[in-house]
Design a protein around this motif. Structure first.
Motif, PDB file in Angstrom:
ATOM      1  N   ASP A  19       0.839  -1.199   0.000  1.00  0.00           N
ATOM      2  CA  ASP A  19       0.000   0.000   0.000  1.00  0.00           C
ATOM      3  C   ASP A  19       0.875   1.250   0.000  1.00  0.00           C
ATOM      4  N   PRO A  20       0.678   2.172  -0.936  1.00  0.00           N
ATOM      5  CA  PRO A  20       1.559   3.345  -1.021  1.00  0.00           C
ATOM      6  C   PRO A  20       1.463   4.253   0.203  1.00  0.00           C
ATOM      7  N   LYS A  21       0.281   4.370   0.797  1.00  0.00           N
ATOM      8  CA  LYS A  21       0.120   5.238   1.971  1.00  0.00           C
ATOM      9  C   LYS A  21       0.932   4.709   3.148  1.00  0.00           C
ATOM     10  N   GLY A  64      -4.990   6.989   8.765  1.00  0.00           N
ATOM     11  CA  GLY A  64      -4.982   7.661   7.466  1.00  0.00           C
ATOM     12  C   GLY A  64      -3.754   8.519   7.259  1.00  0.00           C
ATOM     13  N   ILE A  65      -3.273   8.569   6.033  1.00  0.00           N
ATOM     14  CA  ILE A  65      -2.017   9.235   5.716  1.00  0.00           C
ATOM     15  C   ILE A  65      -2.025  10.721   6.065  1.00  0.00           C
ATOM     16  N   ASP A  66      -3.054  11.451   5.657  1.00  0.00           N
ATOM     17  CA  ASP A  66      -3.065  12.898   5.877  1.00  0.00           C
ATOM     18  C   ASP A  66      -3.213  13.239   7.353  1.00  0.00           C
ATOM     19  N   ARG A  67      -4.039  12.477   8.070  1.00  0.00           N
ATOM     20  CA  ARG A  67      -4.218  12.755   9.492  1.00  0.00           C
ATOM     21  C   ARG A  67      -2.958  12.422  10.281  1.00  0.00           C
ATOM     22  N   VAL A  98       0.764  13.800  -6.890  1.00  0.00           N
ATOM     23  CA  VAL A  98       1.210  12.423  -6.684  1.00  0.00           C
ATOM     24  C   VAL A  98       0.094  11.551  -6.138  1.00  0.00           C
ATOM     25  N   GLN A  99      -0.590  12.052  -5.092  1.00  0.00           N
ATOM     26  CA  GLN A  99      -1.601  11.224  -4.440  1.00  0.00           C
ATOM     27  C   GLN A  99      -2.806  10.958  -5.335  1.00  0.00           C
ATOM     28  N   TYR A 360      -9.278  10.452  14.644  1.00  0.00           N
ATOM     29  CA  TYR A 360      -9.517  10.139  13.224  1.00  0.00           C
ATOM     30  C   TYR A 360     -10.477  11.133  12.666  1.00  0.00           C
ATOM     31  N   GLU A 361     -10.042  12.401  12.679  1.00  0.00           N
ATOM     32  CA  GLU A 361     -10.848  13.487  12.167  1.00  0.00           C
ATOM     33  C   GLU A 361     -10.789  13.498  10.645  1.00  0.00           C
TER      34      GLU A 361
END
Length: 364
Positions: A19-21, A64-67, A98-99, A360-361
């Motif tokens: 998984d890339p994330k 999650g990647i961004d959080r 990229v994402q 996990y907002e």
């Protein structure tokens, strides 16, 4: 400092993770030399949001990647600390590119190319997943890819008849025509990243930043997997060797044998979908209803949400729905006729005082 615990998909296809994330977040931790252990969860239902990676830091869980990246920056673990304001603006633009684009191209070659899916992708997931997830998760991932690729008018069908059978002739035809819009999109994205990298070691100079972690995370799953149809790998090696060398340099620097980290067992207090469903089924089903009502709200409200928020909500609803379907099938198959149900007044979490420990907002 409290040691972090990172839940990810296992290494596969020659890359640090399937998984890339997950690769992005582990790359970030390694670039900053943070103290952490890894749990090869290999099950998105491990996470309260139905997605990996998942990070545990003390009593705090972030999914999650961004959080996770936002949380680490708030904790002053910032790989972009030395960037100028202009470079930080560039980071945001390239990150979005990229994402979206690299991920879409990966999904295309993994799932729209049926030869790759049948010979490489589905068997790989089957090895990583436990029973019975190995039988339905790859199909669920394929359906999710189909939905995401719909914006490109991509059909998930066999592509073997559209190119020459001989690999050498196929690659010549691919280079001459691009063959498919998704490979043209891949080339366009590679070209932008290749120009940004230039003759530098990393995207912004001699030191790796968050952008390098993101580029490596997504590009590595174009470059390393030896698929039945390894067209993205061929394009990178033959047409963009500078990006291929970037991947090899980053991998050697941050994922060499000497850089391996401790593999740990899952924590007892992991706030997974399964734990919530078993401990409080009525509250769990109530949360499904609330998610569905929120997602199906008026079009005016939907317009105010970002695409990231909508994508998050879709993933969560589909993940929960899949979990409920499996639970019901398990109950019917095993003849289970009763489930202990807690009072309606019970909360989604066992302890109200610990609710702030679970982060996990939705992305802003």
């Amino acid at each position: 400092m409290v040691k972090m615990q990172l839940y990810v998909w296992s290494p596969a296809l020659g890359a640090p993770s399937i998984d890339p994330k997950c690769i992005v977040i582990e790359s970030y931790l390694r670039v900053l030399e943070l103290d952490y252990t890894v749990v090869h969860a290999n099950d998105p239902q491990t996470s309260p949001t139905g997605e990996l990676p998942l990070l545990k830091h003390g009593a705090t869980w972030i999914a999650g990647i961004d959080r996770i990246l936002s949380y680490l920056v708030k904790q002053q673990f910032d790989a972009n600390a030395t960037l100028s304001p202009a470079e930080k603006a560039d980071y945001l633009a390239y990150n979005a590119l990229v994402q979206e684009k690299l991920y879409d191209c990966m999904l295309f070659t993994w799932y729209a190319d049926m030869t790759n899916f049948v010979k490489s992708i589905r068997p790989t997931y089957a090895k990583l997943l436990s029973f019975p997830s190995r039988y339905f998760v790859p199909i669920q991932l394929k359906k999710t890819a189909k939905s995401r690729l719909a914006k490109y008018d991509v059909e998930i069908i066999s592509d073997d008849t559209t190119l020459p059978e001989n690999e050498k002739d196929e690659m010549k035809e691919l280079q001459r025509t691009g063959w498919h819009q998704m490979y043209r999109l891949a080339r366009e994205t590679y070209h932008v990243l290749n120009d940004k990298l230039g003759d530098k070691k990393y995207m912004f100079g001699d030191s790796a930043t968050t952008l390098d972690c993101i580029v490596f995370g997504y590009l590595s799953l174009h470059y390393y997997p030896d698929l039945a149809h390894n067209r993205l790998q061929h394009i990178l090696k033959e047409e963009y060797p500078r990006l291929a060398r970037f991947c090899d340099r980053f991998q050697q620097t941050y994922f060499s044998d000497q850089k391996d980290v401790e593999i740990s067992e899952p924590s007892d207090d992991i706030p997974s979908l399964w734990r919530t469903m078993i401990n409080n089924p009525r509250g769990f089903l109530s949360s499904i209803k609330d998610d569905a009502v929120q997602y199906m709200s008026s079009s005016d409200k939907k317009k105010k949400r970002s695409e990231a928020q909508l994508d998050f909500e879709r993933k969560r609803i589909w993940s929960i729905a899949g979990g409920v379907t499996f639970l019901l099938a398990y109950i019917i198959y095993n003849g289970i006729i009763s489930v202990e149900v807690v009072d309606e007044d019970d909360q989604y979490y066992d302890d109200d005082d610990n609710q702030d420990d679970y982060v996990y907002e939705l992305d802003e």
